[in-house]
Scaffold this active site. Structure first.
Site, PDB file in Angstrom:
ATOM      1  N   ARG A 175      35.797   7.275 -10.479  1.00 10.54           N
ATOM      2  CA  ARG A 175      35.586   6.543 -11.440  1.00 10.54           C
ATOM      3  C   ARG A 175      36.881   6.389 -12.542  1.00 10.54           C
ATOM      4  O   ARG A 175      37.877   7.369 -12.303  1.00 10.54           O
ATOM      5  CB  ARG A 175      34.533   6.863 -12.590  1.00 10.54           C
ATOM      6  N   GLU A 195      33.741  30.173  -5.890  1.00  7.35           N
ATOM      7  CA  GLU A 195      35.033  30.120  -5.951  1.00  7.35           C
ATOM      8  C   GLU A 195      35.799  31.330  -6.603  1.00  7.35           C
ATOM      9  O   GLU A 195      35.034  31.772  -7.406  1.00  7.35           O
ATOM     10  CB  GLU A 195      35.530  28.842  -6.695  1.00  7.35           C
ATOM     11  N   LYS A 208      30.363  18.476  -4.674  1.00  9.38           N
ATOM     12  CA  LYS A 208      31.450  19.366  -4.623  1.00  9.38           C
ATOM     13  C   LYS A 208      31.520  20.013  -3.380  1.00  9.38           C
ATOM     14  O   LYS A 208      32.714  20.182  -2.749  1.00  9.38           O
ATOM     15  CB  LYS A 208      31.339  20.305  -5.713  1.00  9.38           C
TER      16      LYS A 208
END
Length: 497
Positions: free
Chosen positions: A292, A201, A117
């Site tokens: 994916r 965040e 991430k």
């Protein structure tokens, strides 16, 4: 390289999904199964099937060496990883390609680039796609991170860098709670992913979860297949998804899809992928990329008419996507619900047992993607998802109505599922109004509890069971009503399986 035989490195529903497309394309399939799965349909509906033996997931579906050995033994020249398990495992994709077998997914470097991430945010930062305010650097000193959190402003979200599925995530409401939550997030990240690195965040209070379906080939073509909204979540796990999102106007839809394409072009990406964004008050922010196929890909297939698995296979074969962006349109509205073997009315406890029967529907544009069949066992060894139920209709209102009817018809007999819970969400006035924020199930938790039967309701049910077929007396009213008309139809939201 023309792919003629594919080993599906997965199980249950997604394995059957890949088999379906392969049959249409004339491609032979090879499946694998643990001994506990040997009676599931994926173990016998492929052209060839091989046992992975007994043991844990690590010994079976995550056993890279054993799976590659089976691929070679069977003569498969392609491997489709599905989702979960090894689908985003850089080592496995390298092993497959180095063995001269096509990995039906992105290149290892792309998986590695976007799998972390922090790393993915650094990539996106370079090309100017909006990101949630936060810190995603390398300094992991607790005091430093707390200072960064203070700068961002509370509430703050601590997130494991290598995480997924809600693991290693903590919401911090105030400064005094930061260190405790940081330690907890790091412990969980280390336990679940072998990495305790975190990022910070700004925690948005009324966000929506919007994702864009991508497909790129090896000839410089990077396409989007529009967006899905996945805001109905429980503990960061998606429950209901729909496409298109009711929250986006045409301008914002164009901007968010173009931002997603900008990222795949920068990466020189290849294969299917999903760009995930957080959307709040007219603004969108990059969240992460999944390299994916997604669980919820069927709703994109329903509204665009494209088979995403087929496109994956064509790309992995080296073919050029013979599609222009303007050829891809959204038509109508599609909703997907995830049917789980769990009891929402008992703390979402997993349920186990034998499936005694699966209901059917005669409605058009209803799709059931499931990995189970009647007389198969449901255990606690794997994810509790039994199936994905997908509907399409011309409008969102019609799609909601169709889904409610489909849930009544397509039942899993023999064990408790979350069917009634899904119906309560779909019937909620806020869902109908499109107020589908990620906090939906938490905010409306009381409304989503089962209805408690009244004395009158219980009397009506008892009347049915004792065989009163012609007339039933309403308790305390002195009136008589037709049992065939009103006994079952008048009792709403009672608990059943």
């Amino acid at each position: 390289m023309k792919i003629t035989k594919i080993l599906i490195a997965n199980r249950a529903e997604i394995a059957l999904r890949v088999i379906s497309t392969c049959k249409e394309m004339g491609i032979k399939t090879v499946t694998i199964f643990s001994e506990s799965d040997k009676h599931l349909p994926h173990a016998y509906l492929s052209d060839e099937s091989y046992s992975l033996g007994e043991g844990t997931i690590t010994d079976t579906y995550l056993n890279k060496e054993k799976i590659l050995e089976i691929a070679k033994k069977s003569g498969a020249n392609g491997v489709h990883p599905g989702y979960g398990f090894l689908s985003e495992n850089t080592t496995f994709s390298k092993m497959v390609t180095e063995a001269g077998i096509a990995f039906i997914g992105p290149r290892p470097d792309s998986i590695e680039m976007m799998g972390d991430k922090i790393g993915s945010k650094k990539v996106v930062e370079k090309i100017g796609v909006p990101m949630i305010p936060g810190y995603h650097g390398d300094n992991q000193d607790a005091a430093f991170l707390q200072n960064e959190a203070n700068k961002i402003g509370y509430p703050v979200l601590i997130k494991a860098s290598a995480g997924g599925g809600g693991k290693g995530m903590r919401i911090v409401e105030k400064e005094s709670e930061f260190i405790e939550n940081l330690d907890a997030a790091k412990r969980e990240g280390l336990k679940s992913f072998g990495d305790d690195k975190v990022l910070l965040e700004k925690y948005l209070t009324e966000p929506r979860h919007i994702e864009v379906q991508m497909m790129s080939d090896n000839h410089g073509n990077h396409l989007h297949f529009f967006e899905r909204e996945c805001s109905i979540q429980r503990r960061y796990q998606k429950v209901i998804e729909e496409s298109p999102s009711i929250a986006l106007d045409d301008k914002t839809r164009k901007e968010i899809c173009e931002a997603a394409v900008k990222i795949t072009k920068f990466m020189n990406y290849s294969g299917a992928g999903t760009m995930e964004f957080i959307f709040e008050k007219g603004k969108f922010f990059f969240l992460e990329m999944n390299t994916r196929l997604q669980v919820e890909h069927p709703i994109t297939e329903m509204v665009t008419g494209f088979d995403l698995v087929k496109l994956q296979i064509l790309v992995a074969s080296g073919e050029k996507l013979n599609i222009r962006q303007e050829d891809i349109k959204q038509k109508g509205h599609s909703i997907e619900v995830r049917i789980y073997a769990e009891d929402p009315d008992q703390g979402f406890m997993p349920t186990i047992g034998t499936i005694q029967g699966i209901g059917k529907t005669s409605m058009k544009n209803v799709r059931l993607d499931t990995g189970f069949a009647p007389n198969t066992e449901v255990t606690v060894n794997y994810d509790p998802m039994l199936a994905k139920l997908i509907v399409w209709s011309e409008t969102r209102t019609e799609a909601i109505s169709k889904m409610l009817k489909a849930l009544d018809e397509i039942t899993y007999k023999g064990l408790k599922t979350n069917r009634d819970y899904l119906k309560r969400i779909l019937a909620h006035k806020s869902f109908h109004a499109g107020e589908t924020y990620t906090s939906f199930v938490k905010v409306h938790a009381k409304d989503l509890e089962p209805k408690v039967l009244t004395v009158e309701d219980k009397a009506k049910l008892l009347a049915v069971f004792v065989g009163l077929e012609n007339k039933v007396s309403s308790v305390g009213s002195g009136k008589t009503e037709s049992a065939s008309y009103n006994v079952w139809n008048s009792i709403k939201e009672f608990r059943n399986v």
